[in-house]
Design an enzyme around this catalytic site. Structure first.
Site, PDB file in Angstrom:
ATOM      1  N   ASN A 138       0.876  -1.170   0.000  1.00  0.00           N
ATOM      2  CA  ASN A 138       0.000   0.000   0.000  1.00  0.00           C
ATOM      3  C   ASN A 138       0.916   1.223   0.000  1.00  0.00           C
ATOM      4  O   ASN A 138       1.403   1.650   1.047  1.00  0.00           O
ATOM      5  CB  ASN A 138      -0.880  -0.045   1.256  1.00  0.00           C
TER       6      ASN A 138
ATOM      7  N   ARG B 103      -2.531  -2.113  -3.332  1.00  0.00           N
ATOM      8  CA  ARG B 103      -3.717  -1.305  -3.070  1.00  0.00           C
ATOM      9  C   ARG B 103      -3.610  -0.072  -3.962  1.00  0.00           C
ATOM     10  O   ARG B 103      -2.592   0.618  -3.974  1.00  0.00           O
ATOM     11  CB  ARG B 103      -3.771  -0.866  -1.618  1.00  0.00           C
TER      12      ARG B 103
ATOM     13  N   HIS C 250     -13.097   3.048  -0.211  1.00  0.00           N
ATOM     14  CA  HIS C 250     -13.119   1.976   0.804  1.00  0.00           C
ATOM     15  C   HIS C 250     -13.738   0.694   0.254  1.00  0.00           C
ATOM     16  O   HIS C 250     -14.200  -0.155   1.017  1.00  0.00           O
ATOM     17  CB  HIS C 250     -13.962   2.369   2.049  1.00  0.00           C
TER      18      HIS C 250
ATOM     19  N   ARG D 153     -12.423  15.793   7.914  1.00  0.00           N
ATOM     20  CA  ARG D 153     -13.159  16.141   6.680  1.00  0.00           C
ATOM     21  C   ARG D 153     -14.610  16.468   6.995  1.00  0.00           C
ATOM     22  O   ARG D 153     -15.234  15.804   7.821  1.00  0.00           O
ATOM     23  CB  ARG D 153     -13.121  14.962   5.689  1.00  0.00           C
TER      24      ARG D 153
ATOM     25  N   GLU E 187      -8.144  -5.266   4.684  1.00  0.00           N
ATOM     26  CA  GLU E 187      -8.005  -4.946   3.262  1.00  0.00           C
ATOM     27  C   GLU E 187      -6.848  -5.720   2.638  1.00  0.00           C
ATOM     28  O   GLU E 187      -6.915  -6.138   1.483  1.00  0.00           O
ATOM     29  CB  GLU E 187      -7.820  -3.439   3.081  1.00  0.00           C
TER      30      GLU E 187
END
Ligand code: AMP
Length: 398
Positions: A7, A91, A180, A241, A383
């Protein structure tokens, strides 16, 4: 089969080596401050001590070179030779509309990834750097790109087209993509196993709640709507955010002395739970302050849970029902109080949480009482495992 999962971010790189015969992690770690002073690599073998290697890393290739040497090191390594790495899974953040599923990387795939890079300028170039570095270090070893957006490509057009001039979609590719996806897909598959039903017979709502948060409506195994949008800024209140706001607020601010950069920084880095609470972007800190009676911390958590509840309601409507709601991510997996609060007003779904089960952490399980019409589950996301599974599936077929 041994799969190295990578990743790659702009200045950091996470990795895991998995033995896919057992789905066990053999080693993992992190390279930090790539291209910056003070860079280092950590290496953690499954049955050994963590090692930190402090060395200048001018690029991702330097970092990966150290990582594969550690993995195959005669003393601390977990494999005999780097030749034992059978495949590499990456990823990858943005696949645009081009990539609807994971793919084996070739020159054509790299070119197409470059073409969609302007949709994720901070992430895709870094992901590509990781891919190119592995091609040089392990030539001939198959690489697979797993896209965060791919799982959501099954959404119907009425869920992903914004009510803007249609040319913005056709000419500029402005639409809801969702993110996601690897996590939502993984927990949906695991939930189906726990519920003892095929995924393609279930209506699920998956809540990935962490620093970044998103919710996904998964009908019969396919993502049909999700809360993040053109970028991962949309939807829920997150650590820093804003999530959804009236877009006119941004125009108003720009007409009143704020620059575009300042507004961009505000909605990405200074808003969300941090902006409302004034405490922190970390939900543990906010919960601690809320417990002491800090009103803004309480409000930040109230907004968070309310938006999740109303988004779940919207997705029940989108699918005309729901069989199970799944919590995952740092907050979803760990926050006993947030889960209880989110599920507190869900009598319409026949949800009653089992208080003891809700208090348990780190375990994949159903946390509602047996008589609950809709089940609620906690499933730790993974993941890397999902990426490794896709990598095995695609490279074994080759
Ligand atoms: P992630 O991005 O998935 O790693 O999630 C990070 C977020 O999970 C941070 O806001 C953490 O504060 C939050 N988190 C981790 N553990 C807990 C906990 N026990 N209670 C509440 N939030 C937690």
């Amino acid at each position: 089969m041994k799969v190295l999962v990578i990743n790659a971010g702009s200045s950091s790189l996470k990795y895991q080596l998995l033995d896919m015969d057992t789905e066990k992690v053999l080693a993992k770690g992190l390279a930090e401050r790539i291209g910056i002073d003070g860079s280092n690599v950590t290496y953690q073998p499954a049955d050994g001590d963590k090692i930190t290697i402090t060395e200048p890393l001018k690029d991702h290739k330097d970092a990966l070179d150290i990582i594969i040497k550690e993995i195959a090191d005669p003393k601390v390594g977990v494999i005999d030779s780097i030749k034992d790495i059978d495949a590499v899974g990456h990823r990858t953040v943005h696949g645009g509309e081009t990539f609807t599923k994971s793919v084996v990387v070739d020159d054509n795939v790299v070119k197409k990834m470059e073409d969609v890079s302007d949709l994720a300028p901070l992430h895709n170039p870094a992901n590509l750097t990781g891919i190119r570095a592995m091609q040089e270090l392990l030539p001939g070893v198959p690489e697979v790109a797993v896209f965060d957006t791919a799982f959501h490509q099954t959404m119907p057009d009425y869920a992903y087209v914004y009510a803007l001039p249609y040319e913005l979609y056709t000419d500029k590719h402005i639409r809801k993509y969702g993110f996601h996806g690897t996590s939502h897909h993984f927990v949906a598959i695991e939930a189906a196993k726990i519920l003892g039903k095929p995924l393609d017979e279930l209506k699920l709502i998956t809540c990935h709640l962490g620093n970044g948060s998103s919710i996904d409506a998964i009908q019969y195994g396919k993502s049909v709507d999700t809360s993040m949008g053109f970028t991962p800024l949309a939807g829920l209140e997150m650590g820093t955010r804003s999530g959804d706001v009236d877009p006119s607020i941004l125009i108003y601010l720009e007409n009143n002395g704020y620059t575009v950069e300042e507004v961009g920084d505000m909605i990405n880095n200074k808003s969300g739970a941090l902006g409302v609470s004034g405490v922190s972007s970390d939900f543990r800190d906010i919960e601690e302050e809320a417990n002491k009676g800090n009103k803004r911390a309480i409000l930040a958590l109230d907004i968070f849970c309310y938006r999740i509840r109303t988004t779940i309601g919207a997705y029940v409507a989108a699918m005309d029902g729901v069989d199970a709601i799944i919590f995952t991510g740092g907050i979803g997996e760990n926050s006993v109080t947030d889960r209880a609060k989110i599920c507190s007003n869900m009598k319409y779904l026949g949800i009653t949480l089992d208080k003891d089960k809700n208090r348990e952490r780190g375990k994949a399980q159903i946390i509602t009482t047996p008589d609950s019409r809709t089940k609620v589950l906690v499933i730790p996301t993974n993941e890397e495992l999902m990426i490794a599974r896709d990598t095995v599936e695609l490279t074994e077929k080759k």
